[in-house]
Design a protein around this motif. Sequence first.
Motif, mmCIF file in Angstrom:
data_model
loop_
_atom_site.group_PDB
_atom_site.id
_atom_site.type_symbol
_atom_site.label_atom_id
_atom_site.label_comp_id
_atom_site.label_asym_id
_atom_site.label_seq_id
_atom_site.Cartn_x
_atom_site.Cartn_y
_atom_site.Cartn_z
ATOM 1 N N TYR A 108 -70.404 70.810 56.307
ATOM 2 C CA TYR A 108 -69.495 69.671 56.246
ATOM 3 C C TYR A 108 -70.272 68.354 56.206
ATOM 4 O O TYR A 108 -69.939 67.448 55.446
ATOM 5 N N ALA A 109 -71.329 68.265 57.027
ATOM 6 C CA ALA A 109 -72.157 67.050 57.041
ATOM 7 C C ALA A 109 -72.794 66.817 55.666
ATOM 8 O O ALA A 109 -72.841 65.681 55.173
ATOM 9 N N ARG A 110 -73.272 67.882 55.036
ATOM 10 C CA ARG A 110 -73.876 67.759 53.707
ATOM 11 C C ARG A 110 -72.840 67.250 52.696
ATOM 12 O O ARG A 110 -73.137 66.400 51.859
ATOM 13 N N ALA A 111 -71.606 67.747 52.810
ATOM 14 C CA ALA A 111 -70.539 67.279 51.917
ATOM 15 C C ALA A 111 -70.262 65.785 52.148
ATOM 16 O O ALA A 111 -70.033 65.039 51.190
ATOM 17 N N CYS A 112 -70.318 65.357 53.407
ATOM 18 C CA CYS A 112 -70.125 63.931 53.703
ATOM 19 C C CYS A 112 -71.236 63.101 53.087
ATOM 20 O O CYS A 112 -70.980 62.026 52.533
ATOM 21 N N TRP A 113 -72.477 63.586 53.169
ATOM 22 C CA TRP A 113 -73.601 62.842 52.585
ATOM 23 C C TRP A 113 -73.511 62.812 51.062
ATOM 24 O O TRP A 113 -73.945 61.851 50.433
ATOM 25 N N LYS A 114 -72.924 63.852 50.457
ATOM 26 C CA LYS A 114 -72.748 63.844 48.997
ATOM 27 C C LYS A 114 -71.720 62.799 48.570
ATOM 28 O O LYS A 114 -71.728 62.355 47.423
ATOM 29 N N ASP A 115 -70.841 62.417 49.497
ATOM 30 C CA ASP A 115 -69.860 61.383 49.187
ATOM 31 C C ASP A 115 -70.468 59.985 49.192
ATOM 32 O O ASP A 115 -69.916 59.070 48.580
ATOM 33 N N VAL A 116 -71.583 59.808 49.908
ATOM 34 C CA VAL A 116 -72.175 58.467 50.000
ATOM 35 C C VAL A 116 -72.543 57.912 48.617
ATOM 36 O O VAL A 116 -72.172 56.776 48.292
ATOM 37 N N PRO A 117 -73.252 58.664 47.760
ATOM 38 C CA PRO A 117 -73.523 58.116 46.418
ATOM 39 C C PRO A 117 -72.245 57.866 45.608
ATOM 40 O O PRO A 117 -72.174 56.912 44.829
ATOM 41 N N ARG A 118 -71.250 58.701 45.821
ATOM 42 C CA ARG A 118 -69.974 58.506 45.116
ATOM 43 C C ARG A 118 -69.321 57.195 45.575
ATOM 44 O O ARG A 118 -68.775 56.434 44.774
ATOM 45 N N THR A 119 -69.395 56.936 46.876
ATOM 46 C CA THR A 119 -68.857 55.683 47.401
ATOM 47 C C THR A 119 -69.671 54.496 46.888
ATOM 48 O O THR A 119 -69.110 53.445 46.566
ATOM 49 N N LEU A 120 -70.990 54.659 46.798
ATOM 50 C CA LEU A 120 -71.828 53.601 46.217
ATOM 51 C C LEU A 120 -71.411 53.316 44.781
ATOM 52 O O LEU A 120 -71.361 52.159 44.361
ATOM 53 N N LEU A 121 -71.116 54.365 44.028
ATOM 54 C CA LEU A 121 -70.643 54.183 42.654
ATOM 55 C C LEU A 121 -69.308 53.440 42.647
ATOM 56 O O LEU A 121 -69.107 52.519 41.848
ATOM 57 N N ALA A 122 -68.396 53.826 43.531
ATOM 58 C CA ALA A 122 -67.089 53.158 43.597
ATOM 59 C C ALA A 122 -67.255 51.674 43.902
ATOM 60 O O ALA A 122 -66.620 50.819 43.271
ATOM 61 N N VAL A 123 -68.141 51.369 44.850
ATOM 62 C CA VAL A 123 -68.374 49.978 45.223
ATOM 63 C C VAL A 123 -69.068 49.223 44.085
ATOM 64 O O VAL A 123 -68.747 48.060 43.815
ATOM 65 N N PHE A 149 -64.574 39.086 48.665
ATOM 66 C CA PHE A 149 -64.332 40.526 48.703
ATOM 67 C C PHE A 149 -65.634 41.327 48.709
ATOM 68 O O PHE A 149 -65.638 42.493 49.096
ATOM 69 N N PHE A 150 -66.742 40.721 48.312
ATOM 70 C CA PHE A 150 -68.012 41.450 48.272
ATOM 71 C C PHE A 150 -68.441 41.968 49.645
ATOM 72 O O PHE A 150 -68.890 43.119 49.742
ATOM 73 N N PRO A 151 -68.310 41.199 50.737
ATOM 74 C CA PRO A 151 -68.658 41.765 52.048
ATOM 75 C C PRO A 151 -67.790 42.970 52.429
ATOM 76 O O PRO A 151 -68.258 43.879 53.109
ATOM 77 N N ILE A 152 -66.556 42.978 51.970
ATOM 78 C CA ILE A 152 -65.680 44.130 52.241
ATOM 79 C C ILE A 152 -66.252 45.380 51.582
ATOM 80 O O ILE A 152 -66.196 46.473 52.151
ATOM 81 N N LEU A 153 -66.827 45.210 50.404
ATOM 82 C CA LEU A 153 -67.453 46.352 49.729
ATOM 83 C C LEU A 153 -68.609 46.885 50.569
ATOM 84 O O LEU A 153 -68.812 48.105 50.664
ATOM 85 N N GLY A 154 -69.353 45.995 51.194
ATOM 86 C CA GLY A 154 -70.429 46.422 52.095
ATOM 87 C C GLY A 154 -69.894 47.186 53.293
ATOM 88 O O GLY A 154 -70.497 48.179 53.731
ATOM 89 N N VAL A 155 -68.748 46.757 53.810
ATOM 90 C CA VAL A 155 -68.128 47.454 54.939
ATOM 91 C C VAL A 155 -67.704 48.866 54.505
ATOM 92 O O VAL A 155 -67.872 49.838 55.256
ATOM 93 N N ILE A 157 -69.101 50.781 52.267
ATOM 94 C CA ILE A 157 -70.310 51.615 52.240
ATOM 95 C C ILE A 157 -70.740 51.950 53.660
ATOM 96 O O ILE A 157 -71.054 53.107 53.976
ATOM 97 N N GLY A 158 -70.738 50.938 54.524
ATOM 98 C CA GLY A 158 -71.150 51.152 55.912
ATOM 99 C C GLY A 158 -70.314 52.207 56.617
ATOM 100 O O GLY A 158 -70.844 53.064 57.327
ATOM 101 N N ILE A 159 -69.006 52.160 56.420
ATOM 102 C CA ILE A 159 -68.121 53.147 57.046
ATOM 103 C C ILE A 159 -68.439 54.547 56.535
ATOM 104 O O ILE A 159 -68.493 55.506 57.312
ATOM 105 N N ASP A 160 -68.681 54.678 55.242
ATOM 106 C CA ASP A 160 -68.972 55.996 54.689
ATOM 107 C C ASP A 160 -70.298 56.544 55.228
ATOM 108 O O ASP A 160 -70.393 57.729 55.545
ATOM 109 N N VAL A 161 -71.295 55.685 55.333
ATOM 110 C CA VAL A 161 -72.583 56.123 55.879
ATOM 111 C C VAL A 161 -72.418 56.510 57.350
ATOM 112 O O VAL A 161 -72.947 57.543 57.794
ATOM 113 N N LEU A 162 -71.678 55.709 58.120
ATOM 114 C CA LEU A 162 -71.453 56.048 59.534
ATOM 115 C C LEU A 162 -70.683 57.357 59.672
ATOM 116 O O LEU A 162 -70.939 58.149 60.585
ATOM 117 N N TRP A 163 -69.742 57.583 58.777
ATOM 118 C CA TRP A 163 -68.971 58.831 58.779
ATOM 119 C C TRP A 163 -69.917 60.023 58.590
ATOM 120 O O TRP A 163 -69.875 60.988 59.356
#
Length: 179
Positions: A108-123, A149-155, A157-163
């Motif tokens: 599950y953790a690996r799947a969460c880490w695979k989402d981080v680049p996807r979230t980076l792409l979304a941002v 709105f740019f700082p919100i995009l950083g948030v 990413i931050g939430i996804d990495v913390l997740w």
Amino acid sequence: MILVAIIACEIGFWLAIIAGLVARYVFRRPRLGAMLLLAAPVIDLILLVLVGVDLLGGRTASWHHGLAALYIGISVAYGHRMVAWADAKFAEWFRGAEPRPARYGWDYARACWKDVPRTLLAVAIAAAVLGGLILLVGAPERTSELLRFFPILGVVIGIDVLWALGYTVWPKKAPAVAA
């Protein structure tokens, strides 16, 4: 108006997916289903055009316009995955396919880490949309809200990495099996 357009596009996105999957699995019309599924990215394009027309028409940007950019980014980056998830559910319900196995622990953790680049792409897509709108409108006094709105995009990413980090440190445990 843009908030209504975002809501309408989200509803339209899911209606296109559900209609495509119903055509594929219930009516056994895979080509019609594929055509309906292709409507989902068209809906994103419609939202992008609506946002551009709204701003070019003289409206001052609001947080709604930033939300539209984020929606488009998430839809593009995660859209295929959302469709695959819905497709697997329909296959399970209508064709008796095996359900996807639940993930626990490191899997599950690996799947969460695979989402981080996807979230980076979304941002990145959302940032590109915001930047494009700012350049297209060419009126800083009307688009200053988009810069906020740019700082919100950083948030985001931050939430996804913390997740992902949270599930790496505290892995998701499998439910206890009833005896």
